[in-house]
Design an enzyme around this catalytic site. Structure first.
Site, mmCIF file in Angstrom:
data_model
loop_
_atom_site.group_PDB
_atom_site.id
_atom_site.type_symbol
_atom_site.label_atom_id
_atom_site.label_comp_id
_atom_site.label_asym_id
_atom_site.label_seq_id
_atom_site.Cartn_x
_atom_site.Cartn_y
_atom_site.Cartn_z
ATOM 1 C CD GLU A 222 -1.657 1.644 1.549
ATOM 2 O OE1 GLU A 222 -1.179 3.359 0.748
ATOM 3 O OE2 GLU A 222 -1.775 2.769 3.212
ATOM 4 C CB CYS A 256 -1.542 6.982 1.941
ATOM 5 S SG CYS A 256 -2.543 5.812 2.615
#
Length: 476
Positions: A222, A256
Site C-alpha cells: 500500500e 496516503c
C-alpha cells in the site's frame, strides 16, 4: 505474556517466526470462536490503552490532535475488529462450485475452502502507526493466521505502546511485535513469511519486494502516490473546496489518501482558492498553539516540504500561504502553515513527488479530456476524487483512468465503507485488505473436489481404445 524483542538480530527474528510456525502447525486451523476471541482482545486493548496510545502519538509527532488520534488510530481499529467478529462465521463457510458434465451426474462435488496462510508479517508506517499496524492484523487474524508486527522506527513511543498492548493480550505464538531501526526492518523483510504487508513509499517497497521474492513470499503493498482531485465544470465549487480541504487538513496532509493536486477549469480557479482558504482559516485560525493542528513528523520531512516550496518560489510560481494570526513559526514544533502552489511547472518536485504534508497544488485545464490525459500521464494513484454532476463524465473517469479507489463528490470516503477494499494499483501498490477483502487476501482459496461413485480417470488411463476415443470425441 509476550517476551521483549527489542533490536533483535536476524537469528532472533527467525526464532520468533519459527515459534509461531510451530504453534500454528501444532494447533491446526483456528475455529471461528478462537478468531473472534483474538479480535475481541484487539478491540479491548485499544480501549484500555487509549490514553497511552494518544499521548505516544503526540509525543512522536511533536504534537498531534487528540481528537484526530482517537478517531483514526483508536476508534477505527476497535470498530474494525468488532465488525469483523460479526462476519467471521459467514466468511469461513465453504463456497460451492459448479461441477462440469458428466462428473456432476456421477455425484462429484466441488467447493472452495478458505485456509489460513500461516504467518503474516506487517511492516507499518509512521503516519497512522497504530491503525496501520492493527488493520492488516485484523484481516490476518480473521483468516486464521499468526502475525508479526514491525512498526515504524520514526514513531518509537507509539511502537513501544503497541508492543505493550500486544504483550498484554497475546502470547508471542499468536501475535508479536518487533521494534528497532532500519537494520531490523531489513532483516524483517527477509524472513520467510507466508505473506508480507508493507505500507510506505514505492522506492522502499521495491527493496521490500525484492527481499520477499528471495523466499517467494507474496506481498501486499500500500504505497500512496499523487492522489488527484478533478473538478468538473458543473461541480459546486464551494462544496468541492470544503470537502477537499477537510481531508487535506487531516494529519496535516500526512495521509496516503490525501489529495496532492486539484485539476480545475481555468475559470473556476480563483473561486476554488477563495473557498479553500476560507475553509482552512475556519479550521485553523491559528497554528502554533492549536491543539487540532498536527506537526510534521520530523525535521527531515519538514526540510523536504520547505525545499519543495523554495524550488517553486525560485521558479516563479504563485504561492498562497495561510497565516491568519500572523504567527512566527521559527520556534514552532515542526509546524508548517498550509500553502497552495498555483499552476506549478511539471518539472518541479512539488507536482512530481508525493507531498505528505500541508501543501496542495492547483492546476487548471481548458477542457475535460485534458484533465483526464494529465492524470493518465502520471503514475497510478492510490485514489482519485471527482466532483461532478455529469453522468457521462463520471463514467468517463471510471472507465478511462486507473487508480486504487475512487470517491465521487467527496474525498477519501470510500475508505470508510468496510465492504470496500483498500488497494493500490501499479505504482500505488498491489493486493487489498480491509473488511472481507482482508480475510480473502490472507486466506488460501483451497480447491476441494469430492469424487462420486465413478471416476473419469479410467477413461484417461492407458491403453487408449476405440471406445475411449469415441467417448472423448463425443465430449468434444
Amino acid at each position: 505474556m509476550n517476551d521483549a524483542y527489542a533490536n533483535p538480530n536476524i537469528t532472533a527474528l527467525e526464532a520468533l517466526l519459527q515459534q509461531q510456525r510451530d504453534s500454528f502447525m501444532k494447533d491446526g486451523f483456528p475455529s471461528a470462536d478462537i478468531r473472534i476471541d483474538r479480535l475481541a482482545r484487539i478491540a479491548d486493548i485499544h480501549l484500555r490503552y487509549k490514553d497511552q496510545l494518544i499521548d505516544a502519538l503526540s509525543a512522536d509527532f511533536g504534537h498531534r490532535s487528540r481528537f484526530q488520534s482517537t478517531i483514526t488510530d483508536v476508534l477505527s481499529a476497535s470498530r474494525e475488529a468488532k465488525e469483523t467478529q460479526r462476519e467471521i462465521k459467514n466468511w469461513m463457510r465453504a463456497e460451492k462450485r459448479k461441477v462440469p458434465f458428466p462428473m456432476n451426474l456421477l455425484g462429484g462435488r466441488a467447493h472452495i475452502h478458505y485456509q489460513p496462510l500461516g504467518i503474516v508479517g506487517n511492516m507499518s508506517p509512521w503516519n497512522f502507526p497504530a491503525y496501520l499496524a492493527f488493520s492488516p492484523a485484523i484481516g490476518a487474524i480473521a483468516a486464521g493466521n499468526r502475525i508479526m508486527l514491525k512498526p515504524s522506527d520514526l514513531t518509537p513511543a507509539t511502537s513501544q505502546v503497541i508492543k505493550t498492548m500486544v504483550a498484554d493480550a497475546f502470547n508471542p505464538e499468536e501475535m508479536a511485535v518487533v521494534t528497532g531501526d532500519v537494520e531490523v526492518a531489513i532483516a524483517f523483510s527477509q524472513l520467510p513469511f507466508d505473506h508480507l504487508v508493507y505500507t510506505g513509499g514505492p522506492e522502499v517497497a521495491k527493496s521490500v519486494m525484492a527481499a520477499a521474492a528471495r523466499n517467494l513470499v507474496p506481498v501486499t503493498l500500500e504505497l500512496g502516490g499523487k492522489c488527484p482531485v478533478i473538478v468538473d465544470s458543473d461541480a459546486d465549487i464551494k462544496t468541492a473546496a470544503q470537502r477537499t480541504m477537510t481531508m487535506k487538513a487531516m494529519n496535516s496532509g500526512q495521509l496516503c489518501l490525501s489529495p496532492d493536486y486539484v485539476l480545475l477549469p481555468e475559470d473556476k480557479l480563483e473561486k476554488f482558492l477563495s473557498h479553500a482558504k476560507a475553509t482552512m482559516n475556519g479550521f485553523f485560525p491559528r497554528y502554533v498553539d492549536n491543539d487540532d493542528f498536527t506537526s510534521v513528523i520530523n525535521e527531515r520531512h519538514l526540510a523536504r516540504l520547505k525545499g519543495y516550496i523554495d524550488e517553486a518560489q525560485q521558479a516563479g510560481c504563485r504561492i498562497e500561504s495561510l497565516n491568519p494570526a500572523e504567527e512566527d513559526f521559527s520556534q514552532a514544533p515542526r509546524k508548517l502553515p498550509f500553502q497552495f502552489v498555483v499552476n506549478p511547472d511539471d518539472t518541479l518536485k512539488v507536482i512530481n513527488e508525493e507531498l505528505f504534508g500541508p501543501l496542495l497544488c492547483l492546476k487548471t485545464y481548458r477542457n475535460f479530456d485534458e484533465a483526464i490525459a494529465y492524470v493518465n500521464a502520471k503514475p497510478r494513484p492510490l485514489a482519485l476524487y471527482f466532483f461532478s454532476n455529469n453522468p457521462t463524465n463520471i463514467d468517463k473517469v471510471l472507465t478511462t483512468t486507473c487508480s486504487g479507489g475512487v470517491t465521487i463528490n467527496d474525498v477519501a470516503q470510500h475508505i470508510t465503507c468496510p465492504d470496500l477494499p483498500l488497494a493500490g494499483v501499479g505504482n500505488s501498490g498491489m493486493g487489498a485488505y480491509h473488511g472481507h477483502h482482508g480475510f480473502l487476501q490472507f486466506s488460501h482459496k483451497k480447491a476441494v473436489y469430492k469424487q462420486g461413485l465413478l471416476s473419469m480417470g479410467k477413461y484417461l488411463a492407458p491403453p487408449s481404445t476405440e471406445k475411449k476415443q469415441k467417448f472423448i470425441d463425443k465430449m468434444l
